[in-house]
Design a protein around this motif. Sequence first.
Motif, PDB file in Angstrom:
ATOM      1  N   SER A   1       6.546   8.879-113.451  1.00  0.00           N
ATOM      2  CA  SER A   1       7.676   8.462-112.595  1.00  0.00           C
ATOM      3  C   SER A   1       9.006   8.514-113.339  1.00  0.00           C
TER       4      SER A   1
ATOM      5  N   ARG B   1       6.458  10.510-105.140  1.00  0.00           N
ATOM      6  CA  ARG B   1       5.462   9.441-105.064  1.00  0.00           C
ATOM      7  C   ARG B   1       4.279   9.906-105.935  1.00  0.00           C
TER       8      ARG B   1
ATOM      9  N   ASP C   1      11.057  11.941-109.091  1.00  0.00           N
ATOM     10  CA  ASP C   1      11.245  10.969-107.999  1.00  0.00           C
ATOM     11  C   ASP C   1      10.085  10.972-107.011  1.00  0.00           C
TER      12      ASP C   1
ATOM     13  N   ASP D   1      -0.215   8.410 -97.848  1.00  0.00           N
ATOM     14  CA  ASP D   1      -0.672   9.085 -99.078  1.00  0.00           C
ATOM     15  C   ASP D   1      -2.106   8.676 -99.385  1.00  0.00           C
TER      16      ASP D   1
ATOM     17  N   ALA E   1      11.504  12.671-103.697  1.00  0.00           N
ATOM     18  CA  ALA E   1      10.773  11.537-103.112  1.00  0.00           C
ATOM     19  C   ALA E   1       9.938  11.924-101.892  1.00  0.00           C
TER      20      ALA E   1
ATOM     21  N   ASP F   1       3.314   2.492-107.265  1.00  0.00           N
ATOM     22  CA  ASP F   1       3.921   1.537-106.320  1.00  0.00           C
ATOM     23  C   ASP F   1       4.662   2.236-105.182  1.00  0.00           C
ATOM     24  N   ASN F   2       5.190   3.444-105.470  1.00  0.00           N
ATOM     25  CA  ASN F   2       5.992   4.112-104.431  1.00  0.00           C
ATOM     26  C   ASN F   2       5.153   4.944-103.460  1.00  0.00           C
ATOM     27  N   SER F   3       3.829   4.959-103.647  1.00  0.00           N
ATOM     28  CA  SER F   3       3.005   5.751-102.715  1.00  0.00           C
ATOM     29  C   SER F   3       2.845   4.982-101.400  1.00  0.00           C
ATOM     30  N   THR F   4       2.554   5.727-100.340  1.00  0.00           N
ATOM     31  CA  THR F   4       2.507   5.117 -99.010  1.00  0.00           C
ATOM     32  C   THR F   4       1.064   5.018 -98.513  1.00  0.00           C
TER      33      THR F   4
ATOM     34  N   LEU G   1       4.316  14.140-102.715  1.00  0.00           N
ATOM     35  CA  LEU G   1       3.295  13.316-103.383  1.00  0.00           C
ATOM     36  C   LEU G   1       2.758  14.115-104.564  1.00  0.00           C
TER      37      LEU G   1
END
Length: 271
Positions: free
Chosen positions: A105, A111, A109, A140, A88, A134-137, A91
């Motif tokens: 995904s 991003r 795990d 990122d 996680a 959805d899990n990217s920040t 990236l």
Amino acid sequence: MARIGVIGTGSMGGMLIRKFVETGAFPAGDIVASNRSPEKVRAVAVATGIGIAASNLALVAASDVIFICVKPLEVKPLLKELRGALAADKLLVSIAADVAIHEISALCDARVARVIPSVTSECSKGVSLVTFGDNSTEMDRRLLLSALGRICRPVETEEENLEMLADLTSCAPAFISSIMHEFALSATRRENISPEFAELLVMETLVGTAELLKTVNSFEEVVTRVATKGGITEEGVKVIRKVVPSMYDELLEVTLAKHSLVKERIRNQAS
Ligand SMILES: NC(=O)c1ccc[n+]([C@@H]2O[C@H](COP(=O)([O-])OP(=O)(O)OC[C@H]3O[C@@H](n4cnc5c(N)ncnc54)[C@H](OP(=O)(O)O)[C@@H]3O)[C@@H](O)[C@H]2O)c1
């Protein structure tokens, strides 16, 4: 500074590395790459000064952002090889067509983001389509869009439209070139001029039209400026408007059908 890894130094992976280094998007010292056949990655390393990873797993261990630049059907096998390593805190940026974020995904795990680049980045022009999982920040997003912004115009979009839009950006250089080639060849069938000469004239005109488009910002405006009412160009434009819509409808039909076929093959690959 983020440490960058690039897996697959073929046509696109090689170009991204060269452009990232040339534009300063990422310094060569922060990039490592790996490739199935070692001579390709060696050539890129010699040309750019980037590092070579001993293996894909070593690359992932040494990187914060991993670009996956292998062919669509090679993505799932690669992700299985890297299972567990793509955690996680990484990236993963896939440039492969037709492999959905949820499929990536499901196998890691990390991003995830997808980028559909275009060969036009070679001259720091054109569009790269970008979509984030959805899990990217926000970090990122900023990092990727800012790096891509050095080598093209990045355009963020929804994943569901990606194939259709990719026809307009990443396939388009081939579509535009082949249609211009046919235009030049048509002239050689009517008059005694060489294909090379006809191609030179069309090519220079295409480059000039592209420059002009940057100032007027509309295809229609260029048509209006050249095709005066009742003139010769208008006759040619009428033919294009009669014949070309069905050609492009057919083109999009076959390319989208091909995407569906590849997607189905990817879905059927063992996870
Ligand atoms: N070409 C375009 O204009 C374009 C535009 C947008 C997106 N894309 C996407 O970009 C991706 C790459 O396309 P490309 O044209 O660059 O293909 P390519 O020239 O065939 O490059 C793929 C590279 O990946 C390497 N590779 C394959 N499996 C590997 C593995 N397990 N580990 C390490 N390296 C591996 C290959 O090594 P070898 O040297 O052994 O073959 C090859 O150098 C595709 O998914 C495509 O959908 C391409």
